[in-house]
Design a protein around this motif. Structure first.
Motif, PDB file in Angstrom:
ATOM      1  N   ASP A  37      18.269  17.486  27.044  1.00  0.00           N
ATOM      2  CA  ASP A  37      17.646  18.547  27.458  1.00  0.00           C
ATOM      3  C   ASP A  37      17.140  19.262  26.503  1.00  0.00           C
ATOM      4  O   ASP A  37      17.748  20.288  26.661  1.00  0.00           O
ATOM      5  CB  ASP A  37      17.618  18.641  29.174  1.00  0.00           C
ATOM      6  CG  ASP A  37      17.877  16.979  29.731  1.00  0.00           C
ATOM      7  OD1 ASP A  37      17.049  16.015  29.564  1.00  0.00           O
ATOM      8  OD2 ASP A  37      18.739  17.095  30.847  1.00  0.00           O
ATOM      9  N   GLN A  90       6.532  22.402  28.907  1.00  0.00           N
ATOM     10  CA  GLN A  90       7.594  20.982  29.420  1.00  0.00           C
ATOM     11  C   GLN A  90       7.477  20.627  30.375  1.00  0.00           C
ATOM     12  O   GLN A  90       7.765  19.225  31.283  1.00  0.00           O
ATOM     13  CB  GLN A  90       9.177  21.923  29.042  1.00  0.00           C
ATOM     14  CG  GLN A  90      10.106  20.797  28.919  1.00  0.00           C
ATOM     15  CD  GLN A  90      11.330  21.455  29.214  1.00  0.00           C
ATOM     16  OE1 GLN A  90      11.756  22.353  29.130  1.00  0.00           O
ATOM     17  NE2 GLN A  90      12.283  20.592  29.349  1.00  0.00           N
ATOM     18  N   ASP A 131       7.424  16.275  31.121  1.00  0.00           N
ATOM     19  CA  ASP A 131       8.280  15.638  31.522  1.00  0.00           C
ATOM     20  C   ASP A 131       7.862  14.932  33.056  1.00  0.00           C
ATOM     21  O   ASP A 131       8.456  14.307  33.577  1.00  0.00           O
ATOM     22  CB  ASP A 131       9.693  16.800  31.552  1.00  0.00           C
ATOM     23  CG  ASP A 131      10.281  17.216  30.610  1.00  0.00           C
ATOM     24  OD1 ASP A 131       9.795  16.095  29.415  1.00  0.00           O
ATOM     25  OD2 ASP A 131      10.991  17.805  30.596  1.00  0.00           O
TER      26      ASP A 131
END
Length: 374
Positions: A115, A127, A131
């Motif tokens: 990750d 992010q 994601d």
């Protein structure tokens, strides 16, 4: 087989992911595959290159941020391959694999290395949004998802999206380079540490690597015979040096800077008594198996990604994540062991690596994965 490897960093600019990709590509080429690597362009490097029989194409991103970059040109470069192997994460690059996989016969393999752990609120927001959208689309398009550590993969927020396609394939280490050898302190400029207890730290000085925790543990131990050698740099280096100055520990710590040379890294491992990996998060920890392969015991955070590398009390010790007191206690316990017992720990680590983490074993499994989807 005509294979494309897609990765955010690559030779001669290495991170852990780029190093793994390099080792795989080098061996795939030697096994007769036609391999091309697509990665980001960094200053001072040519756009096209040949290395060990495989081709490298470095793409100039529209926007670059750290080891990420928006590279829409990647889609057109990937046409005509039998298999595309994506090394994830690659923010700004990974998503451009999708149009190719959807319109061609190319099979997609994804290695889920880790990750991302961005610093700064803006990168964290980016992010989080990214994601929510792209990883699941990428994983859905893949034939297989390779995880490097089972516990780390299970703990991932994406596990439900990948478990049916997942296979665990640990990274490898060059055991003929990383091996027990006599210490040569003078070659490292560390001859003044002869007879001292030497603790080793290897890695980028990102906040999640927690060098501050190790510095705090040194202060707790207050051992005049103990020295810390830090192989790495960048990121929070200034903050750590300031911390050392304020704690009056600067004479106990040596910063050597980055080291990308495997033989020199081995020399550091051979010179030390133990390696400490105090990270808050690790998906696998290449440096831990570098050390174990070199016969060096490892003291590491008790977290996924490290529990699978270090057997507590056998080839090192585990300590409570984020606790300088726990780390100090483990270091104290380690140095109180008789030298012969510490040597046996190193031997156990070497045995583990030869059994579980050779590149030959890794490549045999990787090529079976390729064959299963082709």
């Amino acid at each position: 087989m005509k294979i494309a490897h897609v990765v955010s960093t690559f030779w001669p600019r290495f991170g852990g992911i780029g190093q793994v990709c390099f080792e795989e590509v080098k061996r795939l080429t030697a096994h007769g595959h036609q391999v091309s690597v697509f990665t980001l362009l960094y200053p001072g490097l040519p756009e096209k290159d040949i290395k060990d029989g495989f081709s490298i194409e470095r793409l100039n991103p529209l926007i670059k941020f750290g080891d990420a970059g928006i590279t829409p040109s990647l889609s057109s470069k990937l046409k005509g391959f039998d298999l595309i192997h994506l090394h994830y994460p690659f923010y700004g690059g990974a998503e451009w694999v999708l149009p190719v996989v959807g319109k061609s016969k190319a099979k997609l393999i994804v290695t889920y290395h880790m990750d991302a752990a961005p610093s700064g609120w803006l990168k964290k927001i980016f992010q989080k949004i990214y994601d929510l959208i792209f990883p699941r689309l990428i994983f859905k398009a893949a034939e297989k998802i390779i995880g490097v550590d089972e516990e780390y993969l299970v703990d991932s927020g994406f596990y439900k999206s990948v478990y049916e396609k997942s296979v665990i394939l640990p990274n490898g280490v060059e055991t003929d380079i990383f091996k027990p050898q006599p210490a040569e302190l003078s070659l490292l400029g560390l001859e003044h540490l002869a007879g001292k207890k030497i603790v080793l730290f290897i890695g980028n000085l990102m906040p999640i690597k927690r060098l501050d925790l190790l510095i705090e543990a040194l202060g707790i131990l207050n051992d005049s015979e103990l020295s810390l050698v830090v192989v790495g740099g960048g990121y929070d280096e200034y903050r750590y040096k300031k911390m050392l100055s304020e704690s009056k520990l600067e004479d106990k710590v040596i910063f050597t800077g980055h080291c990308a040379d495997a033989k020199r890294l081995t020399a550091f491992c051979n010179a030390a008594d133990c390696l400490v990996v105090p990270s808050d998060t690790e998906s696998f920890s290449l440096v831990a198996i570098y050390a174990l392969s070199s016969g060096l015991p490892v003291i590491a955070s008790d977290i996924p990604g490290l529990r699978g590398r270090v057997s507590d009390g056998v080839d090192g010790f585990l300590f409570k994540k984020g606790s300088a007191e726990s780390l100090a206690a483990r270091l104290k316990k380690f140095f109180e062991l008789p030298p012969e017992q510490r040597k046996q720990m190193g031997e156990k680590g070497r045995e583990k690596v030869l059994s579980e983490y050779t590149w030959d074993k890794h490549m045999e499994s990787l090529e079976k994965i390729y064959s299963s989807v082709s």
